[in-house]
Motif scaffolding. Structure first.
Motif, PDB file in Angstrom:
ATOM      1  N   GLY A   1       1.134  11.188  -6.486  1.00  0.00           N
ATOM      2  CA  GLY A   1       2.147  10.969  -7.513  1.00  0.00           C
ATOM      3  C   GLY A   1       3.467  10.546  -6.904  1.00  0.00           C
ATOM      4  N   ALA A   2       4.330   9.958  -7.717  1.00  0.00           N
ATOM      5  CA  ALA A   2       5.668   9.605  -7.262  1.00  0.00           C
ATOM      6  C   ALA A   2       6.424  10.885  -6.880  1.00  0.00           C
ATOM      7  CB  ALA A   2       6.411   8.857  -8.359  1.00  0.00           C
ATOM      8  N   TYR A   3       7.351  10.761  -5.930  1.00  0.00           N
ATOM      9  CA  TYR A   3       8.100  11.933  -5.467  1.00  0.00           C
ATOM     10  C   TYR A   3       8.878  12.555  -6.643  1.00  0.00           C
ATOM     11  CZ  TYR A   3      11.286  14.857  -2.802  1.00  0.00           C
ATOM     12  OH  TYR A   3      11.991  15.933  -2.313  1.00  0.00           O
ATOM     13  N   PRO A   4       8.668  13.864  -6.911  1.00  0.00           N
ATOM     14  CA  PRO A   4       9.276  14.494  -8.084  1.00  0.00           C
ATOM     15  C   PRO A   4      10.613  15.174  -7.816  1.00  0.00           C
ATOM     16  CG  PRO A   4       7.649  15.970  -7.151  1.00  0.00           C
ATOM     17  CD  PRO A   4       7.690  14.764  -6.260  1.00  0.00           C
ATOM     18  N   GLY A   5      11.209  14.940  -6.651  1.00  0.00           N
ATOM     19  CA  GLY A   5      12.434  15.645  -6.279  1.00  0.00           C
ATOM     20  C   GLY A   5      13.672  15.141  -7.000  1.00  0.00           C
ATOM     21  N   LEU A   6      14.735  15.913  -6.895  1.00  0.00           N
ATOM     22  CA  LEU A   6      15.999  15.591  -7.559  1.00  0.00           C
ATOM     23  C   LEU A   6      16.562  14.259  -7.076  1.00  0.00           C
ATOM     24  CD1 LEU A   6      18.307  16.447  -9.447  1.00  0.00           C
ATOM     25  CD2 LEU A   6      19.329  17.682  -7.507  1.00  0.00           C
ATOM     26  N   SER A   7      16.460  13.992  -5.770  1.00  0.00           N
ATOM     27  CA  SER A   7      17.018  12.744  -5.235  1.00  0.00           C
ATOM     28  C   SER A   7      16.355  11.526  -5.865  1.00  0.00           C
ATOM     29  CB  SER A   7      16.842  12.701  -3.713  1.00  0.00           C
ATOM     30  OG  SER A   7      15.467  12.791  -3.355  1.00  0.00           O
TER      31      SER A   7
ATOM     32  N   GLY B   1       0.804  -1.215   0.000  1.00  0.00           N
ATOM     33  CA  GLY B   1       0.000   0.000   0.000  1.00  0.00           C
ATOM     34  C   GLY B   1       0.832   1.258   0.000  1.00  0.00           C
ATOM     35  N   GLN B   2       0.268   2.308  -0.549  1.00  0.00           N
ATOM     36  CA  GLN B   2       0.889   3.637  -0.512  1.00  0.00           C
ATOM     37  C   GLN B   2       0.310   4.378   0.687  1.00  0.00           C
ATOM     38  OE1 GLN B   2      -0.428   4.528  -4.473  1.00  0.00           O
ATOM     39  NE2 GLN B   2       1.555   4.075  -5.379  1.00  0.00           N
ATOM     40  N   GLU B   3       1.161   4.703   1.647  1.00  0.00           N
ATOM     41  CA  GLU B   3       0.714   5.257   2.926  1.00  0.00           C
ATOM     42  C   GLU B   3       1.045   6.741   3.032  1.00  0.00           C
ATOM     43  OE1 GLU B   3      -0.780   6.035   6.510  1.00  0.00           O
ATOM     44  OE2 GLU B   3      -1.137   4.193   5.388  1.00  0.00           O
ATOM     45  N   ARG B   4       0.038   7.545   3.399  1.00  0.00           N
ATOM     46  CA  ARG B   4       0.181   8.998   3.454  1.00  0.00           C
ATOM     47  C   ARG B   4       0.430   9.537   4.855  1.00  0.00           C
ATOM     48  NH1 ARG B   4      -2.939  10.917  -1.417  1.00  0.00           N
ATOM     49  NH2 ARG B   4      -2.817  12.976  -0.524  1.00  0.00           N
ATOM     50  N   GLY B   5       0.025   8.799   5.888  1.00  0.00           N
ATOM     51  CA  GLY B   5       0.128   9.313   7.251  1.00  0.00           C
ATOM     52  C   GLY B   5      -1.146  10.023   7.675  1.00  0.00           C
ATOM     53  N   ASN B   6      -1.331  10.187   9.006  1.00  0.00           N
ATOM     54  CA  ASN B   6      -2.572  10.740   9.545  1.00  0.00           C
ATOM     55  C   ASN B   6      -2.408  12.056  10.291  1.00  0.00           C
ATOM     56  OD1 ASN B   6      -4.360   8.538   8.761  1.00  0.00           O
ATOM     57  ND2 ASN B   6      -3.215   7.301  10.215  1.00  0.00           N
ATOM     58  N   ASP B   7      -1.178  12.440  10.587  1.00  0.00           N
ATOM     59  CA  ASP B   7      -0.937  13.720  11.249  1.00  0.00           C
ATOM     60  C   ASP B   7       0.364  14.295  10.711  1.00  0.00           C
ATOM     61  OD1 ASP B   7       1.127  12.281  12.524  1.00  0.00           O
ATOM     62  OD2 ASP B   7      -0.124  11.851  14.260  1.00  0.00           O
ATOM     63  N   THR B   8       0.744  15.462  11.193  1.00  0.00           N
ATOM     64  CA  THR B   8       1.922  16.138  10.636  1.00  0.00           C
ATOM     65  C   THR B   8       3.173  15.270  10.711  1.00  0.00           C
ATOM     66  OG1 THR B   8       0.993  18.284  11.240  1.00  0.00           O
ATOM     67  CG2 THR B   8       3.350  18.198  10.764  1.00  0.00           C
ATOM     68  N   GLU B   9       3.395  14.683  11.869  1.00  0.00           N
ATOM     69  CA  GLU B   9       4.605  13.868  12.061  1.00  0.00           C
ATOM     70  C   GLU B   9       4.622  12.655  11.127  1.00  0.00           C
ATOM     71  OE1 GLU B   9       6.991  11.497  15.642  1.00  0.00           O
ATOM     72  OE2 GLU B   9       5.163  12.643  16.082  1.00  0.00           O
ATOM     73  N   SER B  10       3.499  11.943  11.076  1.00  0.00           N
ATOM     74  CA  SER B  10       3.472  10.730  10.246  1.00  0.00           C
ATOM     75  C   SER B  10       3.465  11.073   8.759  1.00  0.00           C
ATOM     76  CB  SER B  10       2.249   9.874  10.598  1.00  0.00           C
ATOM     77  OG  SER B  10       1.048  10.557  10.323  1.00  0.00           O
ATOM     78  N   ARG B  11       2.885  12.207   8.395  1.00  0.00           N
ATOM     79  CA  ARG B  11       2.897  12.607   6.978  1.00  0.00           C
ATOM     80  C   ARG B  11       4.309  12.935   6.513  1.00  0.00           C
ATOM     81  NH1 ARG B  11      -2.362  16.078   8.181  1.00  0.00           N
ATOM     82  NH2 ARG B  11      -3.909  14.440   7.885  1.00  0.00           N
ATOM     83  N   LEU B  12       5.063  13.584   7.360  1.00  0.00           N
ATOM     84  CA  LEU B  12       6.460  13.859   7.025  1.00  0.00           C
ATOM     85  C   LEU B  12       7.237  12.550   6.929  1.00  0.00           C
ATOM     86  CD1 LEU B  12       7.101  16.984   9.294  1.00  0.00           C
ATOM     87  CD2 LEU B  12       7.073  16.954   6.790  1.00  0.00           C
ATOM     88  N   TYR B  13       6.987  11.650   7.869  1.00  0.00           N
ATOM     89  CA  TYR B  13       7.669  10.354   7.882  1.00  0.00           C
ATOM     90  C   TYR B  13       7.346   9.551   6.630  1.00  0.00           C
ATOM     91  CZ  TYR B  13       9.031   5.711   9.624  1.00  0.00           C
ATOM     92  OH  TYR B  13       9.603   4.472   9.781  1.00  0.00           O
ATOM     93  N   ARG B  14       6.094   9.640   6.187  1.00  0.00           N
ATOM     94  CA  ARG B  14       5.641   8.888   5.001  1.00  0.00           C
ATOM     95  C   ARG B  14       5.835   9.666   3.703  1.00  0.00           C
ATOM     96  NH1 ARG B  14       5.167   3.637   6.697  1.00  0.00           N
ATOM     97  NH2 ARG B  14       4.167   3.591   8.747  1.00  0.00           N
ATOM     98  N   ASN B  15       6.436  10.849   3.781  1.00  0.00           N
ATOM     99  CA  ASN B  15       6.666  11.690   2.598  1.00  0.00           C
ATOM    100  C   ASN B  15       5.356  11.989   1.873  1.00  0.00           C
ATOM    101  OD1 ASN B  15       8.553  13.175   1.056  1.00  0.00           O
ATOM    102  ND2 ASN B  15       8.517  11.636  -0.552  1.00  0.00           N
ATOM    103  N   PHE B  16       4.282  12.152   2.659  1.00  0.00           N
ATOM    104  CA  PHE B  16       2.962  12.493   2.136  1.00  0.00           C
ATOM    105  C   PHE B  16       2.462  11.483   1.093  1.00  0.00           C
ATOM    106  CE2 PHE B  16       4.898  16.339   3.740  1.00  0.00           C
ATOM    107  CZ  PHE B  16       3.883  16.925   4.493  1.00  0.00           C
ATOM    108  N   GLY B  17       2.935  10.256   1.203  1.00  0.00           N
ATOM    109  CA  GLY B  17       2.475   9.213   0.285  1.00  0.00           C
ATOM    110  C   GLY B  17       3.087   9.266  -1.090  1.00  0.00           C
ATOM    111  N   CYS B  18       4.194   9.982  -1.247  1.00  0.00           N
ATOM    112  CA  CYS B  18       4.866  10.079  -2.551  1.00  0.00           C
ATOM    113  C   CYS B  18       6.090   9.168  -2.553  1.00  0.00           C
ATOM    114  CB  CYS B  18       5.282  11.520  -2.831  1.00  0.00           C
ATOM    115  SG  CYS B  18       3.901  12.677  -2.945  1.00  0.00           S
ATOM    116  N   PRO B  19       6.024   8.018  -3.207  1.00  0.00           N
ATOM    117  CA  PRO B  19       7.125   7.050  -3.135  1.00  0.00           C
ATOM    118  C   PRO B  19       8.379   7.503  -3.879  1.00  0.00           C
ATOM    119  CG  PRO B  19       5.061   5.989  -3.773  1.00  0.00           C
ATOM    120  CD  PRO B  19       4.859   7.467  -3.911  1.00  0.00           C
ATOM    121  N   HIS B  20       9.529   7.059  -3.377  1.00  0.00           N
ATOM    122  CA  HIS B  20      10.819   7.180  -4.046  1.00  0.00           C
ATOM    123  C   HIS B  20      11.046   5.904  -4.876  1.00  0.00           C
ATOM    124  CE1 HIS B  20      11.355  10.246  -0.927  1.00  0.00           C
ATOM    125  NE2 HIS B  20      12.384  10.709  -1.622  1.00  0.00           N
ATOM    126  N   PRO B  21      12.101   5.864  -5.682  1.00  0.00           N
ATOM    127  CA  PRO B  21      12.379   4.638  -6.453  1.00  0.00           C
ATOM    128  C   PRO B  21      12.493   3.396  -5.582  1.00  0.00           C
ATOM    129  CG  PRO B  21      13.730   6.443  -7.254  1.00  0.00           C
ATOM    130  CD  PRO B  21      13.042   6.949  -6.026  1.00  0.00           C
TER     131      PRO B  21
END
Length: 337
Positions: A160-166, A112-132
């Motif tokens: 969407g997938a994480y669009p960052g440079l990393s 599953g793609q997990e988004r988190g439920n509060d500020t801390e968990s959303r940051l931890y889950r990268n707002f549900g935007c997966p990396h490679p």
């Protein structure tokens, strides 16, 4: 509890009704008949409001902070589960959860793609935007499922997938394409369920399956309404217009064969009765597994190929003298050169 713009009137009536009930307990100001009539009016109001939802209202429901996410479904539909971590190449991606689970005694692999439920968990889950590494982890676990003949369930919920440079440095596009290729050939049943947002290749990278179910107020689109509005009209505020134009809800996608089934939600959305939402998703998984487990792997792969091969519809229109017109156009272009 936070409410959406279209829910404002409903919540006001609910609060009024609650106050009247409290007053009646203390002083018997209102009769049971009066309270019953008000409850009936409230039910009628809900039916009216929720039957007239616009596409953008449903996007808002899909993004409600209290809407259940992947881990919520896993925790509430699985009898027991064990989480699997890492892609064995770089690191673990917290935006993707993968578990070995039992549902009604049946063994499954759930990704599953997990988004988190509060500020801390959303940051931890990268707002549900997966990396490679999230897509690689998903593929690794799905291959493990195929090795041990376990069905796969994927829960899609990402903007969407994480669009960052990393992510680009580590091959985001390549990771998604490998998942598309790998899932198309995976020799085990795959059940895909859209539980929230399903945007772009970020969702599709875990969305190739034998059956695709879609919760009533989730959406599946090549781009978010805001992104579409920014590109087409250079104005993100036209998101409501874009939401209607994209035709991204289940009733739009069923006739095109992009999804296979609509999974009903509680009246007003899954955030208003999460237990019922969990039960509906659980029933859908078990129902589809009972069908898919009777199909041979060879037939399963062929059906999966044909399913995606036939997606979408197009029209052919006859244009008189089209060949001659095309020939004249090409001749004029060559003459100009």
């Amino acid at each position: 509890m936070s409410f959406l713009p279209h829910e404002k009137q409903i919540f006001e009536v609910q609060q009024t009704l609650q106050k009247l009930k409290e007053q009646t307990q203390d002083h018997s100001v209102w009769s049971q008949k009066d309270l019953l009539e008000m409850e009936q009016k409230l039910d009628a109001l809900k039916q009216t409001v929720y039957s007239q939802l616009k596409p953008w209202d449903r996007v808002a429901i899909c993004r409600h902070p209290a809407r259940p996410h992947a881990l919520d479904y896993i925790q509430n539909i699985a009898d027991e589960y064990v989480e699997i971590f890492g892609d064995r190449t770089f690191q673990d991606d917290h935006a993707v959860v993968a578990v070995l689970a039992k549902i009604n005694g049946e063994k499954f692999v759930i990704v599953g793609q997990e988004r988190g439920n509060d500020t801390e968990s959303r940051l931890y889950r990268n707002f549900g935007c997966p990396h490679p590494e999230g897509y690689r982890k998903a593929m690794r676990v799905m291959q493990l499922a195929a090795k041990f003949h376990l069905p796969v369930v994927t829960l899609l919920d990402t903007q969407g997938a994480y669009p960052g440079l990393s992510a680009e440095e580590r091959g985001q596009g390549w990771a998604i394409s490998q998942n598309l290729w790998g899932m198309a050939r995976l020799e085990t049943p795959i059940i895909v369920i859209l539980i929230g947002e399903g945007c772009s290749g970020g969702a599709l990278g875990m969305g190739v399956g034998d059956v695709i179910g879609m919760l009533e107020h989730s959406y599946y689109s090549v781009i978010s309404p805001e992104g579409c509005a920014s590109i087409l009209w250079k104005d993100p505020s036209k998101n409501a217009i874009a939401a209607a134009a994209l035709k991204m809800h289940v009733e739009d996608l069923l006739p095109l064969g992009i999804v296979d089934h609509a999974i009903p939600e509680p009246l007003g959305g899954a955030h208003l009765d999460s237990k019922l939402a969990y039960q509906n998703v659980k029933s859908y998984i078990l129902e589809q597994w009972n069908v898919l487990k009777k199909i041979s792997n060879k037939r399963l792969l062929e059906n999966r190929y044909q399913k995606f091969r036939k997606m979408g519809k197009f029209e052919l229109k006859f244009i008189p003298n089209a060949a001659q017109k095309l020939g004249l156009s090409c001749a004029k272009a060559l003459a100009v050169q």
